[in-house]
Design a protein around this motif. Structure first.
Motif, PDB file in Angstrom:
ATOM      1  N   MET A   1     109.182 -26.308 -17.810  1.00 29.84           N
ATOM      2  CA  MET A   1     108.717 -24.922 -17.716  1.00 29.84           C
ATOM      3  C   MET A   1     108.704 -24.527 -16.246  1.00 29.84           C
ATOM      4  N   GLU A   2     109.045 -23.283 -16.005  1.00 35.40           N
ATOM      5  CA  GLU A   2     109.159 -22.831 -14.623  1.00 35.40           C
ATOM      6  C   GLU A   2     107.783 -22.641 -13.997  1.00 35.40           C
ATOM      7  N   ALA A   3     107.663 -23.001 -12.737  1.00 35.86           N
ATOM      8  CA  ALA A   3     106.407 -22.837 -12.021  1.00 35.86           C
ATOM      9  C   ALA A   3     106.201 -21.362 -11.694  1.00 35.86           C
ATOM     10  N   ALA A   4     105.034 -21.068 -11.130  1.00 32.16           N
ATOM     11  CA  ALA A   4     104.742 -19.699 -10.729  1.00 32.16           C
ATOM     12  C   ALA A   4     105.864 -19.173  -9.853  1.00 32.16           C
ATOM     13  N   GLN A   5     106.287 -17.957 -10.148  1.00 37.59           N
ATOM     14  CA  GLN A   5     107.522 -17.461  -9.559  1.00 37.59           C
ATOM     15  C   GLN A   5     107.326 -16.840  -8.183  1.00 37.59           C
ATOM     16  N   GLU A   6     108.183 -17.238  -7.282  1.00 36.48           N
ATOM     17  CA  GLU A   6     108.419 -16.486  -6.069  1.00 36.48           C
ATOM     18  C   GLU A   6     109.906 -16.224  -6.045  1.00 36.48           C
ATOM     19  N   THR A   7     110.294 -15.134  -5.414  1.00 34.47           N
ATOM     20  CA  THR A   7     111.725 -14.866  -5.314  1.00 34.47           C
ATOM     21  C   THR A   7     112.361 -15.971  -4.484  1.00 34.47           C
ATOM     22  N   PRO A   8     113.357 -16.674  -5.050  1.00 34.86           N
ATOM     23  CA  PRO A   8     113.959 -17.779  -4.296  1.00 34.86           C
ATOM     24  C   PRO A   8     114.752 -17.275  -3.097  1.00 34.86           C
ATOM     25  N   ASP A   9     114.928 -18.180  -2.138  1.00 34.70           N
ATOM     26  CA  ASP A   9     115.751 -17.854  -0.980  1.00 34.70           C
ATOM     27  C   ASP A   9     117.167 -17.557  -1.454  1.00 34.70           C
ATOM     28  N   LEU A 122     129.934 -27.367 -12.243  1.00 29.62           N
ATOM     29  CA  LEU A 122     128.489 -27.465 -12.421  1.00 29.62           C
ATOM     30  C   LEU A 122     128.039 -28.924 -12.474  1.00 29.62           C
ATOM     31  N   LEU A 123     128.819 -29.747 -13.153  1.00 26.36           N
ATOM     32  CA  LEU A 123     128.452 -31.151 -13.287  1.00 26.36           C
ATOM     33  C   LEU A 123     128.536 -31.869 -11.948  1.00 26.36           C
ATOM     34  N   GLU A 124     129.638 -31.698 -11.247  1.00 29.19           N
ATOM     35  CA  GLU A 124     129.824 -32.450 -10.009  1.00 29.19           C
ATOM     36  C   GLU A 124     128.984 -31.902  -8.863  1.00 29.19           C
ATOM     37  N   THR A 125     128.871 -30.576  -8.754  1.00 29.33           N
ATOM     38  CA  THR A 125     128.193 -29.983  -7.605  1.00 29.33           C
ATOM     39  C   THR A 125     126.683 -29.911  -7.787  1.00 29.33           C
ATOM     40  N   ALA A 126     126.235 -29.511  -8.995  1.00 29.40           N
ATOM     41  CA  ALA A 126     124.806 -29.318  -9.226  1.00 29.40           C
ATOM     42  C   ALA A 126     124.192 -30.375 -10.141  1.00 29.40           C
ATOM     43  N   GLY A 127     125.032 -31.264 -10.700  1.00 26.84           N
ATOM     44  CA  GLY A 127     124.525 -32.292 -11.599  1.00 26.84           C
ATOM     45  C   GLY A 127     124.050 -31.753 -12.934  1.00 26.84           C
ATOM     46  N   ILE A 128     124.576 -30.611 -13.337  1.00 23.52           N
ATOM     47  CA  ILE A 128     124.137 -29.965 -14.581  1.00 23.52           C
ATOM     48  C   ILE A 128     125.192 -30.171 -15.664  1.00 23.52           C
ATOM     49  N   PRO A 129     124.840 -30.784 -16.796  1.00 23.46           N
ATOM     50  CA  PRO A 129     125.783 -30.935 -17.903  1.00 23.46           C
ATOM     51  C   PRO A 129     125.895 -29.622 -18.676  1.00 23.46           C
ATOM     52  N   ALA A 130     127.103 -29.182 -18.940  1.00 23.20           N
ATOM     53  CA  ALA A 130     127.312 -27.912 -19.638  1.00 23.20           C
ATOM     54  C   ALA A 130     128.312 -28.098 -20.764  1.00 23.20           C
ATOM     55  N   GLU A 131     128.295 -27.136 -21.667  1.00 25.25           N
ATOM     56  CA  GLU A 131     129.238 -27.105 -22.777  1.00 25.25           C
ATOM     57  C   GLU A 131     129.857 -25.722 -22.847  1.00 25.25           C
ATOM     58  N   LEU A 139     127.477 -22.864 -21.587  1.00 28.62           N
ATOM     59  CA  LEU A 139     126.084 -23.064 -21.976  1.00 28.62           C
ATOM     60  C   LEU A 139     125.509 -24.319 -21.335  1.00 28.62           C
ATOM     61  N   VAL A 140     124.214 -24.283 -21.081  1.00 32.42           N
ATOM     62  CA  VAL A 140     123.467 -25.470 -20.672  1.00 32.42           C
ATOM     63  C   VAL A 140     122.280 -25.601 -21.624  1.00 32.42           C
ATOM     64  N   ARG A 141     122.252 -26.699 -22.349  1.00 30.09           N
ATOM     65  CA  ARG A 141     121.197 -26.933 -23.335  1.00 30.09           C
ATOM     66  C   ARG A 141     121.023 -25.733 -24.270  1.00 30.09           C
ATOM     67  N   SER A 185     119.814 -20.213 -15.793  1.00 30.69           N
ATOM     68  CA  SER A 185     120.458 -20.170 -14.482  1.00 30.69           C
ATOM     69  C   SER A 185     120.484 -21.575 -13.898  1.00 30.69           C
ATOM     70  N   VAL A 186     121.280 -21.757 -12.860  1.00 35.24           N
ATOM     71  CA  VAL A 186     121.333 -23.056 -12.187  1.00 35.24           C
ATOM     72  C   VAL A 186     119.943 -23.451 -11.711  1.00 35.24           C
ATOM     73  N   LEU A 187     119.205 -22.509 -11.129  1.00 33.65           N
ATOM     74  CA  LEU A 187     117.867 -22.771 -10.600  1.00 33.65           C
ATOM     75  C   LEU A 187     116.939 -23.361 -11.646  1.00 33.65           C
ATOM     76  N   LEU A 188     117.051 -22.912 -12.883  1.00 33.76           N
ATOM     77  CA  LEU A 188     116.123 -23.310 -13.937  1.00 33.76           C
ATOM     78  C   LEU A 188     116.491 -24.633 -14.604  1.00 33.76           C
ATOM     79  N   GLU A 189     117.585 -25.269 -14.178  1.00 30.01           N
ATOM     80  CA  GLU A 189     118.068 -26.480 -14.851  1.00 30.01           C
ATOM     81  C   GLU A 189     117.985 -27.730 -13.982  1.00 30.01           C
ATOM     82  N   GLN A 190     116.971 -27.782 -13.129  1.00 32.79           N
ATOM     83  CA  GLN A 190     116.749 -28.947 -12.258  1.00 32.79           C
ATOM     84  C   GLN A 190     118.037 -29.363 -11.535  1.00 32.79           C
TER      85      GLN A 190
END
Length: 305
Positions: A1-9, A122-131, A139-141, A185-190
């Motif tokens: 779950m996402e933490a309290a939101q601040e606008t990311p850099d 996405l997989l190689e650069t951000a480590g995020i598995p996608a379909e 899609l991610v998850r 988003s990429v930000l929300l997928e660790q």
């Protein structure tokens, strides 16, 4: 779950890194432009290839920090905060190594090829598995992180008809900024990184490699490419749509419900109904394609009418 939101850099794209001569040359990209704001990069390039075709050779790239009138399939509109996404369009003029144009029926694979390249990035650069979700989503998850739109340009004076291929990747959108709850988003997928420049460079490199291999195979999706399996096999391997019960709503209030079995030679989806009849669903025809659970049966997380 996402933490309290601040606008990311949200730093700008690194135009120096993207415009690096060695990077562009290695990937066969003749030019890469980044604009601060525009209505739509796809619309800009469609206009460009119409007004001055010579100014936009194969693999010309246009990226934008902000789009005010971005469009998806079925003319859907969306808008994301500036510098929160990778918004990029590429001009394609598909020819083989001898300069012979690819058959236009092979063009239907280009958006799937782009989705495959983005999945690898996405997989190689951000480590995020996608379909992939047929016909043009990543899609991610189970949630949409990117969409791809291919549009055919003017035929002109008998030259190769260009294709403008647009990609929109959600990078630093927070949960409250997502257009729909089924997006991510990429930000929300660790992620390992949310560096948009690194993601864009990785995507363009992978796309260029797969695209050139596809072109040199004369647009044959069954041919081995880039030192490995065919485009057809690669896409089917990561296509989450296959094997599921789906409901495809087609123009004219037609509906097909059945088992998504495979892709044909042109990238169209084959759906087998309850009577065992096979239906061909093309990306240009489908209005909605959703996982489907028969009424009265328990619905899992991915099954909904």
């Amino acid at each position: 779950m996402e933490a309290a939101q601040e606008t990311p850099d949200r730093p700008p794209l690194d135009r120096g890194a993207l415009g690096d001569a060695a990077f562009l040359s290695a990937n066969g990209i003749p030019q890469l432009s980044v604009v601060e704001s525009t209505g739509s990069t796809n619309a800009d390039l469609l206009h460009g290839v119409t007004v001055d075709p010579q100014a936009w050779p194969d693999l010309s790239v246009l990226a934008a920090e902000y789009q005010s009138a971005a469009r998806g399939r079925l003319d859907r509109h969306w808008e994301a905060p500036a510098r929160s996404s990778v918004s990029v369009s590429i001009v394609l003029r598909p020819v083989n190594a001898e300069g012979r144009p690819l058959p236009t029926q092979s063009y239907s694979w280009l958006s799937l090829l782009a989705a495959l390249a983005l999945r690898e990035a996405l997989l190689e650069t951000a480590g995020i598995p996608a379909e992939l979700k047929w016909p043009n989503d990543v899609l991610v998850r189970g949630k949409k992180i990117a969409g791809i739109l291919a549009q055919l340009g003017p035929l002109g004076d008998g030259a190769v008809p260009p294709v403008v291929l647009g990609t929109g990747l959600n990078v630093t959108l927070t949960a409250s900024e997502l257009p729909v709850p089924t997006a991510t988003s990429v930000l929300l997928e660790q992620p390992a990184t949310v560096d948009r420049t690194a993601l864009l460079k990785s995507y363009l490199s992978r796309f260029a490699t797969l695209y050139r291999s596809f072109c040199n195979a004369d647009g044959d999706p069954a041919a081995g490419m880039a030192g490995g399996p065919s485009l057809h096999k690669r896409v089917e391997h990561v296509l989450t749509t296959l094997g599921k019960q789906v409901r495809a709503q087609l123009p004219g209030d037609h509906e097909i419900i059945g088992h998504a079995s495979r892709l044909d030679d042109y990238g169209s989806l084959l759906v087998v109904d309850a009577g065992g009849h096979e239906h061909l669903v093309t990306a240009g025809d489908v209005v909605h394609l959703r996982p489907w659970t028969p009424p009265g049966e328990a619905r899992g997380e991915s099954g909904y009418a």
